[in-house]
Write a protein that holds these residues in place. Structure first.
Motif, mmCIF file in Angstrom:
data_model
loop_
_atom_site.group_PDB
_atom_site.id
_atom_site.type_symbol
_atom_site.label_atom_id
_atom_site.label_comp_id
_atom_site.label_asym_id
_atom_site.label_seq_id
_atom_site.Cartn_x
_atom_site.Cartn_y
_atom_site.Cartn_z
ATOM 1 N N UNK A 1 8.247 8.554 12.974
ATOM 2 C CA UNK A 1 6.785 8.939 13.010
ATOM 3 C C UNK A 1 5.916 7.918 12.790
ATOM 4 N N UNK A 2 4.821 7.679 13.678
ATOM 5 C CA UNK A 2 3.879 6.378 13.814
ATOM 6 C C UNK A 2 3.140 6.069 12.188
ATOM 7 N N UNK A 3 3.679 5.159 11.805
ATOM 8 C CA UNK A 3 3.374 4.903 10.192
ATOM 9 C C UNK A 3 2.287 3.934 10.164
ATOM 10 N N UNK A 4 2.353 2.816 10.440
ATOM 11 C CA UNK A 4 1.289 1.558 10.502
ATOM 12 C C UNK A 4 1.161 1.390 12.067
ATOM 13 N N UNK A 5 -0.263 1.861 12.320
ATOM 14 C CA UNK A 5 -0.484 1.709 13.510
ATOM 15 C C UNK A 5 -1.250 0.134 13.665
ATOM 16 N N UNK A 6 -0.981 -0.597 14.676
ATOM 17 C CA UNK A 6 -1.772 -1.987 14.899
ATOM 18 C C UNK A 6 -1.853 -2.347 16.136
ATOM 19 N N UNK A 7 -2.503 -3.289 16.544
ATOM 20 C CA UNK A 7 -2.793 -3.745 17.987
ATOM 21 C C UNK A 7 -3.645 -4.824 17.842
ATOM 22 N N UNK A 8 -4.121 -5.668 18.893
ATOM 23 C CA UNK A 8 -4.923 -6.716 18.896
ATOM 24 C C UNK A 8 -6.199 -6.099 19.231
ATOM 25 N N UNK A 9 -7.019 -7.040 18.252
ATOM 26 C CA UNK A 9 -8.501 -7.090 18.663
ATOM 27 C C UNK A 9 -9.263 -8.257 18.544
ATOM 28 N N UNK B 1 0.871 -1.097 0.061
ATOM 29 C CA UNK B 1 -0.109 -0.019 -0.018
ATOM 30 C C UNK B 1 1.103 1.278 0.081
ATOM 31 N N UNK B 2 2.026 1.103 0.746
ATOM 32 C CA UNK B 2 2.669 2.408 0.903
ATOM 33 C C UNK B 2 3.662 2.562 -0.462
ATOM 34 N N UNK C 1 -3.604 1.113 4.553
ATOM 35 C CA UNK C 1 -2.705 1.133 5.686
ATOM 36 C C UNK C 1 -3.671 1.696 6.873
ATOM 37 N N UNK C 2 -2.979 1.404 7.887
ATOM 38 C CA UNK C 2 -3.568 1.835 9.366
ATOM 39 C C UNK C 2 -3.058 2.991 9.913
ATOM 40 N N UNK C 3 -3.753 4.122 9.466
ATOM 41 C CA UNK C 3 -2.950 5.302 9.981
ATOM 42 C C UNK C 3 -3.260 5.575 11.354
#
Lengths: 300, 437
Positions: free
Chosen positions: B135-143, B38-39, B353-355
């Motif tokens: 710079x925070x680029x690809x945010x991600x976390x557990x869900x 995507x980037x 992308x996860x902004x």
């Protein structure tokens, strides 16, 4: 004008020899000798390959750390247990198979080839396949041994006691054919007149096996033991493919620990080099014992 | 004649040096996965705007860190920018591999555009210092993904209410999640309540456990970096006991499971709920892969007993290589300035992308773009991470080992596991000088 032979540029025998040997020597030094000695040097240093800091000499500290850490001894114990059981089972099964199929019968060629298939496969692929076969829900292993109820079926890879056996079974399945192959070579080399003489003397089957078959095959069996012991002491790929060293570190062999120290976020190059040398020394020592025994058998 | 020849040479040298100083391309290193694709799509716009071609070089996850670390050790300029994992930042900063972006980000008001948690964990080092390196680029976390058809089935709802005394719904607390997991565990039907991370190889079981651990009020350290009495606190032990219970409600054979196995459990109809990184949920939103796609719902991490709520952080920030030339560093900063703009971040999100941009995360366009974006946007406000100091790999090892031994292997008690972990972590931190004896 034709030059006189003495003035011709000719390569001397010595130079021709050098020309042939030098490329091999250069490759050997660059690819084997230099890394061997450099890693020996690194084993006495505090160094991380991903750090820009130069190696710092620490003497025997890395060796001391390893030998005084109970966890390292646990990995050695797991590796030792694994080696003894796998090699013993491979000898029994491999030699037994060789005795069974040494006589020619209809389809023996195909059967021999099929038996050899496991050792031709990639250990990583074998590990992944067996992981599926051990699966408690849809794996065939539990089904074959009679556990049809998923609630009571053993979880091979989740149990600290069963997980090591799960890897041992795969290793035995994979490498018993190798022992069988060497045993077959030994069995086919036994002269028929020995058996004929024993038959004339009315020797029993057990006596023939003990006094003729076994001593004659022994040198090749010892070679098989040597090869399999070395391989078992270095076991890495099957463990990573089947259990990843788990549960916890219940199946973490020395090689897996070495991998974790050398890579996987730790990159402790000095310590892992020292561990690699300890493994090397153990393998050399065990190999020497086997080779001495082999020489005794040959002489005797 | 001689004079004009000299002038000609000087002019040529000046021309040559100015041509060399001009940056016509930039190289970004990232792991090989969809967001990197995507980037690459996104940066085509940058080339159209500035004439600078940006190449996103991808490396498989398994060897990505090794490759970057080798480049750092060589002080190489193989990349101008690197999208580094959140746990690398300590090493990147203390060993001087990352350019300090504090002034740049403050002057350009970039720090205010992203969520506080992502700035803290992707960009700041040491924590709370106000010094930024990424710079925070690809945010991600557990869900979580769950089966709406099971949750909304009237018979199931009635049976659940009868058994537990409250309505079956998306769990708001870990206790409720545990009950629901137990309720849907029906081995005879091939259905289990939950799928949780258990992989021992790298960091998976630790990341899965962190969701419960943090929400129960436990942490990896106190303000002075002490771990004894912190990592093995009562809250931590209770959290581990709960995680073990969840594992007992998961399908058999999940002894070494991570993101791929989680999605497989869900797609195969074996689990009513699975935890996973949001980055892996797009597969569940594809009807060709997931036959339950139309009845798949998503929710963020539930709360702990005291109402605290945290999700284990994934994702990465983009940093500038300190070994690049000054011209290339400037060009890299110009790129980040462009990338951090709201409309570019909106495009980044539209591509998949996860902004981490606050405004984009709250926009209707983003929240309705996928069925999991709303849960993601909510989650990015309460993320928390593992240690990010250079010794994180050493600290991860005992965590993985003790968690896996107890949860999967069933060895010892939760208290013993957390005690063992705390004492080993303490030793590592003392040796590293993080804890003063």
């Amino acid at each position: 004008m034709i030059k006189s032979p003495s003035k011709r540029r000719q390569l001397s025998d010595r130079n021709i020899i050098l020309l042939f040997i030098l490329p091999t020597m250069i490759i050997l030094v660059l690819m084997n000798i230099y890394p061997l000695f450099y890693s020996l040097y690194l084993s006495f240093t505090d160094y991380s390959v991903i750090s820009s800091v130069a190696p710092k000499w620490v003497g025997f500290q890395n060796y001391q750390t390893i030998l005084s850490d109970t966890r390292f001894w646990k990995h050695f114990a797991i590796t030792g247990q694994y080696t003894i059981i796998t090699v013993a089972l491979q000898m029994l099964i491999g030699f037994g198979l060789a005795l069974l199929i040494k006589e020619k019968f209809w389809g023996s060629g195909i059967i021999t080839t099929l038996i050899l298939v496991p050792m031709m496969l990639s250990p990583v692929v074998v590990g992944l396949f067996w992981r599926l076969m051990y699966h408690p829900s849809y794996g065939i292993v539990n089904y074959l041994i009679g556990f049809r109820n998923i609630n009571t079926a053993p979880e091979w890879l989740g149990s600290p006691t069963l997980a090591l056996w799960a890897i041992i079974i795969v290793d035995v399945w994979m490498w018993s054919p190798f022992v069988m192959l060497l045993s077959l070579a030994g069995l086919s080399a036994i002269p028929d007149y020995l058996y004929e003489a024993a038959a004339i003397d009315r020797a029993g089957s057990w006596f023939i096996f003990r006094r003729i078959t076994l001593p004659q095959v022994m040198p090749l069996l010892l070679i098989a033991v040597l090869f399999r012991t070395i391989e078992a002491l270095k076991q890495f790929d099957l463990v990573m493919g089947i259990t990843g060293g788990g549960p916890g570190d219940a199946t973490e062999t020395v090689s897996v620990r070495l991998y974790r120290e050398a890579f996987q976020g730790q990159f402790d190059t000095g310590l892992s080099s020292a561990l690699a040398y300890i493994v090397l020394i153990v393998i050399i020592a065990i190999s020497n014992l086997y080779i001495r025994q082999l020489n005794k058998v040959r002489e005797g | 004649m001689k004079q004009s020849f000299r002038l000609l040479i000087v002019a040529f040298v000046l021309f040559l040096s100015s041509a060399m100083a001009q940056v016509n391309d930039l190289t970004i290193w990232w792991a090989e996965w969809d967001p990197a694709n995507y980037l690459q799509q996104l940066v085509n716009d940058y080339e159209a705007d500035t004439g600078i071609k940006v190449n996103v070089v991808q490396e498989p996850w398994g060897s990505y860190y090794d490759k970057v670390a080798a480049e750092w050790a060589a002080k190489g300029g193989g990349f101008d920018l690197v999208v580094g994992d959140s746990q690398w930042i300590g090493q990147g900063v203390t060993e001087g591999h990352y350019v300090n972006l504090t002034d740049f980000m403050n002057e350009n008001n970039i720090t205010d555009t992203v969520t506080e948690a992502t700035l803290k964990y992707y960009g700041e080092y040491p924590g709370g210092s106000g010094q930024y390196y990424a710079y925070p680029t690809e945010g991600d976390a557990n869900g979580w993904a769950y089966r709406k058809d099971l949750f909304e089935n009237p018979d199931e709802m009635a049976a659940f209410k009868e058994k537990y005394g409250y309505d079956l719904a998306v769990p708001e607390t870990w206790a409720q999640l545990r009950d629901i997991a137990e309720f849907f565990t029906r081995p005879d039907d091939g259905l289990y309540g939950v799928g949780v991370y258990t992989q021992v190889d790298y960091d998976a079981i630790t990341m899965g456990f962190e969701n419960v651990f943090f929400s129960y009020g436990a942490d990896w350290k106190d303000a002075d970096n002490n771990v004894i009495g912190v990592v093995n606190s009562d809250a931590a032990v209770q959290a581990l006991e709960l995680y073990k219970e969840l594992y007992d409600f998961s399908p058999p054979g999940t002894t070494n499971a991570f993101f791929a196995e989680m999605n497989d459990l869900f797609i195969n109809g074996q689990a009513a709920m699975i935890m996973n990184y949001f980055a892996f949920f797009p597969a569940l939103d594809n009807s060709e892969i997931n036959k339950y796609r139309d009845v798949t719902g998503y929710f963020p991490m539930p709360k702990g007993p005291t109402g605290e709520r945290y999700a284990a952080l994934g994702g990465q920030g983009i940093s500038v290589n300190s070994y690049a030339s000054d011209e290339r560093k400037q060009a890299a900063l110009d790129f980040i300035k462009w990338f951090a703009q709201k409309d570019v971040q909106a495009n980044w999100a539209a591509l998949g992308g996860y902004t981490c941009n606050k405004e984009v995360l709250q926009s209707d366009a983003f929240l309705t773009q996928t069925p999991y974006n709303a849960a993601f946007a909510e989650t990015m406000n309460f993320v928390k991470d593992f240690w990010n100091i250079p010794e994180f790999g050493q600290l991860l090892e005992p965590s993985q080992r003790y968690l896996h031994s107890y949860v999967v292997g069933g060895e010892g008690t939760a208290q013993e596991a957390m005690d063992g972990m705390a004492f080993e972590m303490d030793e590592i931190l003392i040796n590293a000088g993080v804890i003063k004896e």
